[in-house]
Design an enzyme around this catalytic site. Structure first.
Site, short mmCIF file in Angstrom:
data_model
loop_
_atom_site.label_atom_id
_atom_site.label_comp_id
_atom_site.label_asym_id
_atom_site.label_seq_id
_atom_site.Cartn_x
_atom_site.Cartn_y
_atom_site.Cartn_z
N GLU A 31 4.19 -12.29 2.82
CA GLU A 31 4.04 -13.24 1.60
C GLU A 31 4.01 -12.42 0.26
O GLU A 31 3.37 -11.57 0.17
CB GLU A 31 2.89 -14.21 1.82
N LYS B 154 -7.28 -9.55 0.26
CA LYS B 154 -6.48 -9.57 -1.00
C LYS B 154 -7.36 -10.12 -2.12
O LYS B 154 -7.09 -9.58 -3.54
CB LYS B 154 -5.22 -10.71 -1.09
N ARG C 254 -5.56 -6.12 14.20
CA ARG C 254 -5.09 -5.35 13.37
C ARG C 254 -5.86 -4.17 13.00
O ARG C 254 -6.77 -3.80 13.54
CB ARG C 254 -5.63 -6.64 11.89
#
Length: 595
Positions: free
Chosen positions: A61, A306, A296
């Site tokens: 994104e 973030k 991950r």
């Protein structure tokens, strides 16, 4: 640099490779056709056979900067496509106009290219945006409404959230769930035409409000957002949710293996439900993509949230998104990490279905393993102290030499002067040596690396007792590389620079940003674990000939690997960042937190 277009060493087997190999052996995608553009399944019937054996994608994104965790996904997706004769798409999932900007798009493209990957294959650049498919997504939404698989809910977001239920209690049907399809279709078209304010209604899938999987409890497909999009401008005032857009994008692009991190595992049933419904409606063709999840990359001593990274930047705890202490690709690049080192870490950590923590030292070791065989050597004095060779004539110099690389004679030699006044490290002299100290102190002898054996005769101090300079005498017959070099045995060996020709430089000694291996685990305030010594700036000296061109890497003997700063370094005023030390000096091995 290893790229998707060049063969790589045989990778270790992991469960994703096993899945791909089984699919290829079964011929699951042997007859796959892909038109290269969004459209109904009927448009694919006459398309040529897809030359790619598999298709993967990296779908970030564009609402922030990529970090080391994204590098793992990039490596997996592009690596699988490379190794199995396929293609990996770069796709920007730009479905949230309020948080997305062109600068993030540009940074993502640059980061993927810098890491050594390319999305061009079979004569086509496979670079896409979710917004490429907004028209098709909306048409699919109308088809779902008409088929009774979606409805417009006029509850507020808070009301929708409250009626979803809990992990132990089923959700409650919306009062709008069973409205006639014609009503929902009319409301959906009004939403698109901008007739309703943000948050006043949303399009939801009709799946199962009693499902034990919360993601199947009539998830929202479209929400109203009167916001300008960085690519489509003001064409749209409704935007698809990521969970709706992502499977459609995969299907339209002919993705075979949609590889996500484990947090998307619970969303796979909706992924399959949506693609199955659109197939049954004649909008998509078989074979449909399949989603697979991997763990991950969890690296100690960093954070990748973030929100928390943004807080570090906005509150001034770090100096921007490319601060060399951050795990962003921008920061790692400025710190001096190489694409090959990051690829090596990703290959070594493999792919797993189980969450685990990788110690930060593995990243540092990957960098050492990459740079050790290719980084030229040089000498730097970080905390200079003057050394005067009292029996060496004033105004006279002679040449000393050293290999540019100890194991690669083809790289040649470096030549530098020796004379009366030198710079040495402050830590290489003491008046009262502790046990085991083999460097300079009154009466002791050491070798000046690549030069002579010297004997310390004393020092000069100021009125406060600070040592201003050290005095020594050299033994003329002991120069390195001459027959007398081994005539005097010493235990100490120190680096040095000839003071008049040493190059002044700013040297930034970076260390880990946090003192705690898991700074945000268990609800901890990560700001409490900021390392006060994560950066130290010293004014030192470099060996003449050391290139300060931005991005140039060296191993500074005894200190580690350094790179000329990409933003601040020049050939006339070099600035070097320490990438990593020669060996791992961290002893804290805090066990991973329980999840």
């Amino acid at each position: 640099m290893t790229t998707p277009n060049k063969p790589a060493p045989a990778p270790a087997t992991n469960f994703l490779r096993n899945i791909v190999e089984a699919d290829l052996a079964a011929g699951r995608y042997a007859d796959k056709r892909w038109a290269g553009h969004p459209g109904p399944a009927s448009e694919l019937a006459d398309a040529p056979l897809d030359p790619a054996r598999i298709r993967t994608r990296f779908p970030p994104e564009p609402n922030g900067y990529l970090h080391i965790g994204h590098a793992k996904s990039i490596s997996l997706n592009f690596g699988l496509a490379r190794d199995y004769g396929g293609v990996c798409h770069l796709r920007l999932d730009d479905t949230n106009p309020e948080k997305e900007e062109q600068r993030y798009v540009d940074a993502i493209v640059d980061a993927v290219r810098w890491l050594g990957y390319d999305w061009t294959a079979f004569g086509t650049e496979h670079y896409y945006h979710a917004s490429d498919y907004f028209d098709f997504m909306y048409e699919a939404a109308e088809a779902l409404v008409q088929a009774g698989d979606a409805y417009v809910d006029e509850q507020s977001p808070e009301e929708i959230r409250a009626m979803r239920g809990t992990l132990t209690e089923p959700g409650t049907d919306s009062p709008w769930r069973n409205r006639p399809a014609e009503e929902s279709l009319a409301r959906l078209r009004e939403m698109r035409e901008g007739k309703h304010p943000d948050g006043s209604m949303a399009l939801r899938a009709r799946v199962d409000m009693a499902s034990p999987n919360m993601n199947l409890r009539d998830p929202v497909l479209y929400r109203i957002r009167h916001a300008s999009h960085h690519r489509t401008g003001d064409k749209w005032c409704i935007y698809p949710m990521y969970t709706y857009a992502h499977p459609i994008e995969d299907a339209l692009e002919g993705i075979t293996h949609s590889i996500c991190t484990l947090e998307f595992e619970d969303q796979r049933p909706f992924y399959d439900w949506l693609l199955g419904r659109l197939r049954d409606l004649g909008l998509l063709a078989e074979p449909l993509p399949r989603q697979h999840e991997f763990a991950r990359l969890n690296l100690t001593y960093i954070i990748t949230s973030k929100r928390k990274l943004l807080q570090l930047v906005n509150d001034g705890h770090v100096d921007g998104w490319d601060d060399p202490r951050l795990p962003t690709i921008l920061g790692l690049r400025r710190r001096g990490y190489t694409p090959e080192a990051i690829q090596l870490l990703c290959e070594r950590t493999g792919a797993s279905k189980s969450d685990s923590w990788i110690d930060y030292s593995l990243l540092e070791q990957a960098l050492r393993d990459d740079l050790d065989p290719k980084a030229p050597r040089s000498v730097a004095v970080l905390r200079p102290l003057k050394l005067v060779i009292t029996n060496y004539p004033e105004g006279v110099t002679e040449e000393c030499s050293a290999p540019r690389h100890p194991h690669h004679p083809e790289m040649g030699k470096r030549v530098f002067p020796f004379g009366r006044e030198l710079w040495i490290e402050q830590e290489d002299f003491t008046e009262t040596p502790p046990k085991g100290f083999f460097r300079l102190y009154p009466g002791n002898m050491v070798r000046l690396k690549y030069g002579y054996v010297i004997k310390c005769t004393g020092c000069v101090k100021d009125d406060q007792g600070k040592v201003l300079e050290v005095h020594a005498e050299y033994l003329p017959e002991t120069k390195s590389g001459t027959p007398g070099a081994d005539s005097v045995k010493v235990k100490g060996n120190i680096t040095w620079l000839y003071a008049p020709t040493a190059v002044p430089a700013e040297i930034r000694l970076y260390d880990r940003l946090f003192t705690e291996a898991h700074p945000s685990a268990g609800g901890k305030d990560f700001l409490e674990y900021l390392n006060p010594n994560s950066i130290e700036i010293v004014q030192g000296y470099l060996e003449p000939g050391t290139d300060g061109t931005p991005g140039t890497s060296y191993q500074f003997e005894r200190f580690g690997y350094f790179v000329a700063d990409r933003e601040d370094s020049t050939t006339l005023a070099p600035v070097f960042n320490r990438t990593t030390t020669l060996r791992d000096s961290w002893t804290d091995r805090t066990p991973p937190p329980t999840r």
